[in-house]
Design a protein around this motif. Sequence first.
Motif, PDB file in Angstrom:
ATOM      1  N   MET A 185       0.875  -1.506  -0.075  1.00 34.69           N
ATOM      2  CA  MET A 185      -0.098   0.315  -0.355  1.00 34.69           C
ATOM      3  C   MET A 185       0.915   1.168   0.290  1.00 34.69           C
ATOM      4  O   MET A 185       1.844   1.272   0.323  1.00 34.69           O
ATOM      5  CB  MET A 185      -1.089   0.300   1.436  1.00 34.69           C
ATOM      6  CG  MET A 185      -2.108  -1.220   1.135  1.00 34.69           C
ATOM      7  SD  MET A 185      -2.868  -0.838   2.672  1.00 34.69           S
ATOM      8  CE  MET A 185      -3.657  -2.585   2.006  1.00 34.69           C
ATOM      9  N   ASN A 186       0.740   2.176  -0.424  1.00 35.36           N
ATOM     10  CA  ASN A 186       1.151   3.330  -0.672  1.00 35.36           C
ATOM     11  C   ASN A 186       1.079   4.360  -0.018  1.00 35.36           C
ATOM     12  O   ASN A 186       0.627   6.357  -0.953  1.00 35.36           O
ATOM     13  CB  ASN A 186       1.917   4.175  -2.646  1.00 35.36           C
ATOM     14  CG  ASN A 186       2.138   2.696  -2.985  1.00 35.36           C
ATOM     15  OD1 ASN A 186       2.644   1.871  -2.014  1.00 35.36           O
ATOM     16  ND2 ASN A 186       1.811   2.742  -4.523  1.00 35.36           N
ATOM     17  N   PHE A 187       0.725   4.288   1.164  1.00 34.34           N
ATOM     18  CA  PHE A 187       0.109   5.624   1.789  1.00 34.34           C
ATOM     19  C   PHE A 187       1.346   6.504   2.915  1.00 34.34           C
ATOM     20  O   PHE A 187       2.686   5.738   2.684  1.00 34.34           O
ATOM     21  CB  PHE A 187      -0.753   4.788   3.539  1.00 34.34           C
ATOM     22  CG  PHE A 187      -1.625   4.214   2.496  1.00 34.34           C
ATOM     23  CD1 PHE A 187      -2.740   5.009   2.130  1.00 34.34           C
ATOM     24  CD2 PHE A 187      -2.335   2.826   2.865  1.00 34.34           C
ATOM     25  CE1 PHE A 187      -4.175   4.547   2.080  1.00 34.34           C
ATOM     26  CE2 PHE A 187      -3.023   2.700   2.412  1.00 34.34           C
ATOM     27  CZ  PHE A 187      -4.375   3.361   2.288  1.00 34.34           C
ATOM     28  N   THR A 188       1.545   7.408   3.134  1.00 32.67           N
ATOM     29  CA  THR A 188       2.480   7.852   3.300  1.00 32.67           C
ATOM     30  C   THR A 188       3.154   8.125   4.832  1.00 32.67           C
ATOM     31  O   THR A 188       4.608   7.652   4.729  1.00 32.67           O
ATOM     32  CB  THR A 188       2.746   9.474   3.429  1.00 32.67           C
ATOM     33  OG1 THR A 188       1.881  10.197   1.473  1.00 32.67           O
ATOM     34  CG2 THR A 188       4.091  10.760   3.639  1.00 32.67           C
ATOM     35  N   HIS A 189       1.340   7.666   5.435  1.00 34.06           N
ATOM     36  CA  HIS A 189       2.361   7.581   6.375  1.00 34.06           C
ATOM     37  C   HIS A 189       1.552   6.046   7.498  1.00 34.06           C
ATOM     38  O   HIS A 189       0.625   6.108   8.182  1.00 34.06           O
ATOM     39  CB  HIS A 189       1.398   8.054   8.065  1.00 34.06           C
ATOM     40  CG  HIS A 189       1.152   9.794   7.733  1.00 34.06           C
ATOM     41  ND1 HIS A 189       2.663  10.381   8.161  1.00 34.06           N
ATOM     42  CD2 HIS A 189       1.049  10.525   6.848  1.00 34.06           C
ATOM     43  CE1 HIS A 189       2.440  12.308   7.902  1.00 34.06           C
ATOM     44  NE2 HIS A 189       0.881  11.690   7.164  1.00 34.06           N
ATOM     45  N   MET A 190       2.333   4.946   6.541  1.00 35.57           N
ATOM     46  CA  MET A 190       2.672   4.131   7.250  1.00 35.57           C
ATOM     47  C   MET A 190       3.803   3.538   8.121  1.00 35.57           C
ATOM     48  O   MET A 190       4.693   4.174   7.405  1.00 35.57           O
ATOM     49  CB  MET A 190       2.708   2.961   6.148  1.00 35.57           C
ATOM     50  CG  MET A 190       1.425   2.586   4.928  1.00 35.57           C
ATOM     51  SD  MET A 190       1.929   1.528   4.222  1.00 35.57           S
ATOM     52  CE  MET A 190       1.693   0.095   4.205  1.00 35.57           C
ATOM     53  N   PRO A 191       3.381   2.520   8.742  1.00 35.34           N
ATOM     54  CA  PRO A 191       4.772   2.142   9.870  1.00 35.34           C
ATOM     55  C   PRO A 191       6.038   1.104   9.138  1.00 35.34           C
ATOM     56  O   PRO A 191       5.601   0.925   8.136  1.00 35.34           O
ATOM     57  CB  PRO A 191       4.113   1.508  11.197  1.00 35.34           C
ATOM     58  CG  PRO A 191       2.469   1.236  10.198  1.00 35.34           C
ATOM     59  CD  PRO A 191       2.704   2.087   8.895  1.00 35.34           C
ATOM     60  N   GLU A 192       6.727   1.466   9.476  1.00 36.41           N
ATOM     61  CA  GLU A 192       7.847   0.541   8.771  1.00 36.41           C
ATOM     62  C   GLU A 192       8.679   0.487   7.402  1.00 36.41           C
ATOM     63  O   GLU A 192       9.015   0.228   6.821  1.00 36.41           O
ATOM     64  CB  GLU A 192       7.771  -0.936   9.568  1.00 36.41           C
ATOM     65  CG  GLU A 192       7.319  -1.669  10.506  1.00 36.41           C
ATOM     66  CD  GLU A 192       7.039  -3.195  10.455  1.00 36.41           C
ATOM     67  OE1 GLU A 192       6.855  -3.201   9.529  1.00 36.41           O
ATOM     68  OE2 GLU A 192       6.873  -2.893  11.285  1.00 36.41           O
ATOM     69  N   LEU A 193       8.103   2.272   6.986  1.00 35.64           N
ATOM     70  CA  LEU A 193       8.184   2.369   5.915  1.00 35.64           C
ATOM     71  C   LEU A 193       9.415   2.826   5.019  1.00 35.64           C
ATOM     72  O   LEU A 193      11.369   2.475   4.606  1.00 35.64           O
ATOM     73  CB  LEU A 193       7.571   3.294   5.135  1.00 35.64           C
ATOM     74  CG  LEU A 193       6.136   3.748   4.940  1.00 35.64           C
ATOM     75  CD1 LEU A 193       5.769   4.788   4.240  1.00 35.64           C
ATOM     76  CD2 LEU A 193       6.290   2.338   3.417  1.00 35.64           C
ATOM     77  N   GLU A 194      10.872   3.632   6.776  1.00 37.19           N
ATOM     78  CA  GLU A 194      12.035   3.571   7.034  1.00 37.19           C
ATOM     79  C   GLU A 194      13.002   2.772   6.895  1.00 37.19           C
ATOM     80  O   GLU A 194      13.928   2.677   7.848  1.00 37.19           O
ATOM     81  CB  GLU A 194      12.039   5.501   7.391  1.00 37.19           C
ATOM     82  CG  GLU A 194      11.454   6.055   6.871  1.00 37.19           C
ATOM     83  CD  GLU A 194      11.572   6.463   5.058  1.00 37.19           C
ATOM     84  OE1 GLU A 194      12.766   6.727   5.121  1.00 37.19           O
ATOM     85  OE2 GLU A 194      10.488   6.798   4.393  1.00 37.19           O
ATOM     86  N   TRP A 195      11.865   1.316   7.484  1.00 39.74           N
ATOM     87  CA  TRP A 195      12.960   0.254   8.419  1.00 39.74           C
ATOM     88  C   TRP A 195      14.033   0.059   7.705  1.00 39.74           C
ATOM     89  O   TRP A 195      12.831  -0.909   6.953  1.00 39.74           O
ATOM     90  CB  TRP A 195      12.462  -0.178   9.478  1.00 39.74           C
ATOM     91  CG  TRP A 195      12.690  -1.131   9.849  1.00 39.74           C
ATOM     92  CD1 TRP A 195      13.582  -1.510  11.376  1.00 39.74           C
ATOM     93  CD2 TRP A 195      12.422  -2.458  10.513  1.00 39.74           C
ATOM     94  NE1 TRP A 195      13.675  -1.825  11.755  1.00 39.74           N
ATOM     95  CE2 TRP A 195      13.130  -3.159  11.869  1.00 39.74           C
ATOM     96  CE3 TRP A 195      11.286  -3.605  10.546  1.00 39.74           C
ATOM     97  CZ2 TRP A 195      12.874  -4.671  12.183  1.00 39.74           C
ATOM     98  CZ3 TRP A 195      10.693  -4.753  10.739  1.00 39.74           C
ATOM     99  CH2 TRP A 195      11.538  -4.529  11.637  1.00 39.74           C
TER     100      TRP A 195
END
Length: 352
Positions: A314-324
């Motif tokens: 899913m391409n949501f901006t505020h998703m957890p672990e996107l920068e993990w």
Amino acid sequence: MLADVHILKITEGGAERHTVTDLDRLLADETGFVWVDIPHCDDDAVRLLSETFKFHRLAVKDCQERNRVPKMHVYADHVFVVLHAPERGERGHVHYLELDQFIGANYLVTVHGPNNPAVSDAAAERETRAARGRIDNGRLRPATPAALSHAIVAALIRNQEEYVELVTADVWALEQQVTGGQVTEPEAFLTDLFRARHGLLSVRTMATLSGALYSHMAQLSALPDGHRASVDDIADRFTRLRSITDGQREYLQGVIDFYQSLLTLRSTVVGQTQNDRVQELTVASYAQNEEVKKISAWAAIFFAPSLVAAVYGMNFTHMPELEWAFGYPFAVVLMILAGMALHWAFKRRGWL
């Protein structure tokens, strides 16, 4: 109508035909005896029986009405006897042709019917017409009313035997159909079997009851010695007819039992075939269910990684672990672990 009544004065010299107006004179004449044959017991015949012969009112009533069984009544100067003969009707029906007799010292009165309208007069008067013919051509010279009654009843018994012969021919034909495997319509065939059985039972009933009457008549103390032999002979004839009918009935019962055995066997074979077919369908259904379980299990196993991939895709901006940094390895490991867990669960339940 009295015009149809047949009146014969029978003596050693032969027989003379007379009319109803001569009856009083003929009965007063001590030579020979009088035979009165009444085709139908209408009102005129009732007056003749009641006023001229003065028969008991109950006996006259029996002549007017249909009697279901043979009977005999002994009076002071005569014996009243009711007998039946069989006549084949439509669809296996058996008509009971009634013959009533008043047997006196110097007269014999025979009364026919009442019979079913479907019965012809020729059939109803078969025995008495034959007796008149034999008297006319000199072949029958009865010396007493009892002797003439014996001749008529003997003819009635012969007709009963001929009826049994007809039914026996039907029984043989039915047996040939069974043994030859030619029964194409079981319901119609069973109907024919039981019609034949009904015909034999009807004649057997007539012979049994009539034989009992004549056996009883032979024991009457008032019966002249010269007549006892003829009464015994009639009783023996009825007994013989009953034996013949019993034999044919047992033969027919064998045909019925054989056919019923065939029907039972066929029903068993059909039932076994149906059971085998049901068992085959059950096995096929079970195998199909097992395959459905496997397909469902693998579908669930492959659905778990797809679900994880769908969520992380899913391409949501505020998703957890996107920068993990370990997000991708974690998602892959989660997919593998979910699939393995489901595989273990389905394997334990026997779906795989």
